[in-house]
Design a protein around this motif. Structure first.
Motif, mmCIF file in Angstrom:
data_model
loop_
_atom_site.group_PDB
_atom_site.id
_atom_site.type_symbol
_atom_site.label_atom_id
_atom_site.label_comp_id
_atom_site.label_asym_id
_atom_site.label_seq_id
_atom_site.Cartn_x
_atom_site.Cartn_y
_atom_site.Cartn_z
ATOM 1 N N UNK A 13 -36.534 42.301 82.458
ATOM 2 C CA UNK A 13 -36.909 43.711 82.552
ATOM 3 C C UNK A 13 -35.671 44.598 82.456
ATOM 4 N N UNK A 14 -35.775 45.638 81.628
ATOM 5 C CA UNK A 14 -34.713 46.637 81.509
ATOM 6 C C UNK A 14 -35.334 48.016 81.692
ATOM 7 N N UNK A 15 -34.521 48.969 82.046
ATOM 8 C CA UNK A 15 -35.001 50.343 82.210
ATOM 9 C C UNK A 15 -35.351 50.941 80.859
ATOM 10 N N UNK A 58 -38.994 44.830 78.115
ATOM 11 C CA UNK A 58 -38.388 43.510 78.242
ATOM 12 C C UNK A 58 -37.341 43.300 77.167
ATOM 13 N N UNK A 59 -36.167 42.864 77.573
ATOM 14 C CA UNK A 59 -35.112 42.500 76.617
ATOM 15 C C UNK A 59 -35.197 41.005 76.345
ATOM 16 N N UNK A 96 -46.276 36.830 82.697
ATOM 17 C CA UNK A 96 -46.073 35.974 83.872
ATOM 18 C C UNK A 96 -44.746 36.329 84.549
ATOM 19 N N UNK A 97 -44.815 36.505 85.868
ATOM 20 C CA UNK A 97 -43.622 36.824 86.660
ATOM 21 C C UNK A 97 -43.569 35.892 87.862
ATOM 22 N N UNK A 138 -33.634 43.435 85.491
ATOM 23 C CA UNK A 138 -33.079 42.098 85.465
ATOM 24 C C UNK A 138 -34.077 41.024 85.837
ATOM 25 N N UNK A 139 -35.255 41.424 86.350
ATOM 26 C CA UNK A 139 -36.273 40.442 86.728
ATOM 27 C C UNK A 139 -36.720 39.660 85.502
#
Length: 226
Positions: A13-15, A58-59, A96-97, A138-139
């Motif tokens: 995850x990115x901003x 998402x990166x 999925x997390x 970052x997640x």
């Protein structure tokens, strides 16, 4: 009918810009663009009522997503009077997390050729999904995708190799090299003609988008042309 196989793609995850959700105080869309667009998508047959009204960015770096055959494609959708209509494409995915059960979501892809601002980096994918609490930048997030329609490439490496591939051909042929790939009268590059040549000359480059091919040709011309 058998379900298509699923491949899991890892991202972080990115901003984002904060425009889709309305978090950006300087945005001309205080409610967020997704809230404004969703009713138009619903009119066209795509119900996003179970999704958070904002994008999950998402990166996939250093990889980039490539796609074809979307589940939904809305051509030139007029959703605001602030700029011309945009084209949007959607692919159904699983999100999925951690240890949480996968949830159904969508890859949300405004066409960059019709999107006038807030371009995303090539490695960033926008996803619409139910709200996922506790996701800090970052997640780690995984996307379950149909590999026949969604896959990843090392775009930066391919673009660099294509530029090197063009180098000696442009130096040797100069202005005649791109002549066969240009539209008569306008002189614009025709990606379909370039692709037909690359199919034989260097088919690996066919994984790049038309936009990438145009940019590589323009860069090669700037560096090595007359």
């Amino acid at each position: 009918m058998a379900e298509p196989p699923i491949r899991w793609i890892q991202g972080q995850r990115v901003e984002g810009h904060g425009v889709a959700s309305g978090r950006d105080p300087g945005s001309p869309y205080p409610a967020g663009t997704i809230s404004l667009q969703s009713p138009r998508f619903a009119e066209q047959g795509l119900d996003l009522s179970d999704c958070f009204a904002g994008t999950l960015n998402l990166s996939l770096a250093p990889l980039e997503l490539r796609s074809e055959h979307p589940d939904h494609c809305f051509e030139r959708l007029a959703w605001t009077d602030r700029h011309p209509p945009e084209t949007f494409r959607f692919w159904r995915v699983l999100v999925r997390h951690g240890d949480c059960a996968p949830q159904a979501g969508w890859i949300y892809q405004p066409d960059p050729d019709t999107k006038l601002c807030h371009d995303q980096p090539a490695a960033v994918v926008e996803v619409l999904a139910p709200f996922l609490p506790g996701l800090e930048p970052g997640a780690s997030i995984s996307l379950g995708v149909d590999p026949e329609r969604l896959w990843t490439i090392d775009g930066a490496r391919l673009r660099a190799r294509l530029l090197e591939f063009f180098k000696f051909r442009v130096l040797a042929a100069q202005d005649t090299f791109f002549r066969d790939f240009r539209v008569p009268h306008s002189g614009a590059l025709d990606p379909s003609q370039l692709r037909a040549w690359l199919q034989t000359a260097w088919p690996e480059a066919l994984a790049l988008s038309d936009r990438d091919l145009r940019l590589c040709c323009e860069r090669a011309w700037q560096l090595y042309g007359p």
